[in-house]
Design a protein around this motif. Structure first.
Motif, short mmCIF file in Angstrom:
data_model
loop_
_atom_site.label_atom_id
_atom_site.label_comp_id
_atom_site.label_asym_id
_atom_site.label_seq_id
_atom_site.Cartn_x
_atom_site.Cartn_y
_atom_site.Cartn_z
N ARG A 91 38.70 50.91 48.06
CA ARG A 91 39.01 49.91 49.07
C ARG A 91 40.49 49.54 49.08
O ARG A 91 40.88 48.50 49.63
CB ARG A 91 38.15 48.66 48.85
N GLY A 92 41.32 50.39 48.50
CA GLY A 92 42.76 50.14 48.52
C GLY A 92 43.39 50.64 49.80
O GLY A 92 42.71 51.05 50.75
N THR A 93 44.71 50.64 49.84
CA THR A 93 45.44 51.13 51.01
C THR A 93 46.18 52.43 50.74
O THR A 93 46.88 52.94 51.60
CB THR A 93 46.43 50.07 51.51
N GLY A 94 46.03 52.98 49.53
CA GLY A 94 46.52 54.32 49.26
C GLY A 94 48.01 54.45 49.07
O GLY A 94 48.56 55.53 49.29
N PRO A 275 40.44 37.80 39.51
CA PRO A 275 39.98 38.55 40.67
C PRO A 275 40.48 37.91 41.96
O PRO A 275 40.19 36.75 42.24
CB PRO A 275 38.45 38.46 40.56
N LEU A 276 41.23 38.67 42.74
CA LEU A 276 41.72 38.20 44.04
C LEU A 276 41.31 39.17 45.13
O LEU A 276 41.47 40.38 44.99
CB LEU A 276 43.24 38.06 44.04
N SER A 370 38.23 44.42 53.07
CA SER A 370 38.81 43.69 51.95
C SER A 370 38.44 44.39 50.65
O SER A 370 37.49 45.17 50.60
CB SER A 370 38.31 42.24 51.92
N GLY A 371 39.19 44.11 49.62
CA GLY A 371 38.92 44.67 48.30
C GLY A 371 39.46 43.73 47.25
O GLY A 371 40.12 42.74 47.57
N GLN A 372 39.20 44.02 46.02
CA GLN A 372 39.58 43.11 44.94
C GLN A 372 40.60 43.74 44.02
O GLN A 372 40.46 44.90 43.62
CB GLN A 372 38.34 42.73 44.13
N ILE A 373 41.63 42.99 43.69
CA ILE A 373 42.60 43.42 42.69
C ILE A 373 42.49 42.50 41.48
O ILE A 373 41.90 41.43 41.55
CB ILE A 373 44.04 43.39 43.24
N GLY A 396 42.91 47.29 32.71
CA GLY A 396 42.81 46.44 33.89
C GLY A 396 44.08 45.65 34.15
O GLY A 396 45.07 45.76 33.42
N GLY A 397 44.04 44.86 35.22
CA GLY A 397 45.13 43.95 35.54
C GLY A 397 46.38 44.61 36.06
O GLY A 397 47.49 44.25 35.66
N CYS A 398 46.25 45.55 36.99
CA CYS A 398 47.42 46.25 37.51
C CYS A 398 48.17 45.46 38.57
O CYS A 398 49.21 45.90 39.06
CB CYS A 398 47.02 47.62 38.07
N CYS A 399 47.64 44.31 38.96
CA CYS A 399 48.37 43.38 39.82
C CYS A 399 48.79 43.97 41.16
O CYS A 399 49.90 43.74 41.65
CB CYS A 399 49.59 42.82 39.08
N GLY A 400 47.89 44.75 41.76
CA GLY A 400 48.16 45.31 43.06
C GLY A 400 48.86 46.65 43.07
O GLY A 400 49.11 47.22 44.13
N HIS A 401 49.19 47.18 41.88
CA HIS A 401 49.83 48.49 41.78
C HIS A 401 48.89 49.48 41.09
O HIS A 401 49.32 50.31 40.28
CB HIS A 401 51.15 48.39 41.02
#
Length: 466
Positions: A91-94, A275-276, A370-373, A396-401
């Motif tokens: 569910r990311g944006t690639g 989780p966001l 939507s997806g969760q980071i 875990g915890g890559c903070c959007g990267h």
């Protein structure tokens, strides 16, 4: 340690509430199982393995793949609460970009210039590793190598990018400044300035995940779906760990918990991985002129320097994917409130998409999702042993990267398991090799209130960003 789980382990939302990614593999648009691999049975009875990997996202799949690449004799089992890439990895944006942790100037102040430099170079290597992996797997995965620009149209953004550019120069790192004219040569969108990251790419994250599943299965990795982890009893000394599932148990000599922000639900002592929920939209395929204007020739992706402000990229089939907007902490929100925030964010992204370029004014939006980071309080991932147990790992915890870093973390953990002296206790250890992130008591209502107030402020600032 025994960790009761109050809900199924999985870090994305399913259709229809969470929308439909533009790379959903099933015919009806739902994020379904991969067509290349038959659905796997759930854990039932008593099973054993050399290595158990919990979580079939990119981090877990990369761990399994690199383990059996190193030692084909290993009996590796991958277990997921639902199915591969059901969560964030599907569910990311690639976007594949060479950044991790806080901005380079903040990293240099906080950790020192040498560590900041190592962090950036590790993120560059992570991008290159994914590109190489796609070649090894014999698939394009929608891969388009190109550039990534972090750009701004605000005075505050210019000041921030200037500080970063100065730090990159001081550290001898190749991240040049682009003028407004140089950006317009790549994408026909007016920005004041930007930083150019040359080692970058975009791809279809679901296709990469599916290809990894097929490659792992071909090498003898066993998969079990629909098996939420309910508890964990780590082994001590030579004893194996025991993983508890609704219909059975799995005993393994080594365990990798590639569970990202679901660590909190499991009660893992890895600090706070927040989780966001984040959001994206995609258009239908653009015409040739629109593709050319928005980076079609150079495969350039553009990220706004302001947190949560919209960023965009083109897909291999010519769609524009636009992500950003409000980040939502769902725990404690009513379903109606969560749905309202999700819809409002999608609508705002569509409005910003129309303003991005004149040729997008009438283009239909075909997908919203939507997806969760997983975010940490210090912006750094957590990759290390859990609770002092050398045979129990967490990622875990890559903070959007997470796209590039998840693949890299899987390779790193596989190497650490196979050859511990070369990574965890050697010169190639990641700067963020650690057993926990800083902790915040999110169960406390005042803390949740402060968190939501902070996210609201970021959302307001992003909406004011030109």
């Amino acid at each position: 340690m025994r960790a009761p789980v109050r809900e199924e382990l999985g870090d994305g939302e399913t259709s229809p509430a969470g929308g439909v990614p533009c790379w959903a593999p099933s015919a009806d648009g739902a994020p379904g199982r991969f067509t290349t691999v038959a659905p796997a049975a759930r854990i039932s009875g008593e099973l054993t393995a050399d290595v158990a990997v919990v979580g079939a996202g990119l981090a877990g799949l990369s761990t399994a793949y690199h383990l059996v690449e190193r030692d084909p004799s290993l009996d590796v089992v991958v277990v997921d609460a639902r199915h591969p890439a059901a969560g964030a990895s599907g569910r990311g944006t690639g976007l594949l970009g060479p950044r991790v942790g806080p901005s380079i100037d903040r990293a240099a102040r906080r950790f020192g210039p040498s560590t900041a430099r190592r962090m950036h170079l590790a993120s560059v290597t992570a991008v290159e590793r994914v590109i190489t992996l796609a070649g090894e797997l014999g698939t394009s995965c929608g891969l388009r190598t190109g550039e990534q620009i972090v750009a701004t149209r605000s005075a505050a953004g210019l000041a921030s990018l200037a500080r970063q550019a100065e730090t990159y120069r001081a550290l001898g790192l190749d991240v040049p400044v682009l003028s407004a004219a140089a950006i317009r040569e790549r994408v026909d969108v007016p920005y004041h300035a930007g930083l150019l990251y040359r080692s970058a790419a975009t791809l279809d994250p679901t296709a990469l995940s599916g290809t990894l599943v097929a490659a792992c299965a071909a090498k003898g990795v066993r998969f079990h779906d629909d098996s939420p982890l309910r508890g964990l009893r780590p082994g001590s000394g030579a004893a194996v760990s025991e993983l508890l599932f609704p219909s059975g148990t799995l005993r393994a000599r080594k365990t990798v918990l590639a569970v990202n922000a679901a660590a909190g639900r499991l009660g893992l002592p890895v600090g706070t991985v927040l989780p966001l929920q984040v959001h994206a939209v995609a258009t239908g395929p653009l015409d040739a002129e629109a593709r050319e204007a928005l980076g079609g020739a150079t495969a350039t992706a553009v990220v706004n320097s302001m947190s949560l402000a919209p960023y965009f990229r083109l897909t291999e089939d010519g769609r524009l994917v636009l992500g950003g907007g409000r980040a939502v902490h769902l725990p404690g929100l009513s379903p109606d409130r969560a749905a309202a925030l999700r819809t409002a964010t999608w609508n705002w992204l569509e409005e910003r998409l129309r303003l991005l370029h004149p040729r997008l004014a009438e283009v239909p939006v075909s997908h919203r999702w939507s997806g969760q980071i997983g975010m940490t309080l210090d912006d750094l991932p957590v990759v290390g042993n859990v609770g002092g147990h050398p045979d129990l790992w967490y990622i875990g915890g890559c903070c959007g990267h997470g796209l590039a870093m998840s693949v890299a973390h899987g390779s790193y953990v596989a190497e650490s398991i196979a050859e511990p002296s070369t990574t965890a206790r050697g010169p190639r250890a990641y700067p963020w090799h650690r057993d926990r992130a800083p902790r915040a008591p999110l169960a406390a209502r005042p803390v949740r209130g402060l968190l939501r107030a902070y996210l609201d402020r970021l959302d307001r600032e992003a909406r004011r960003t030109p």
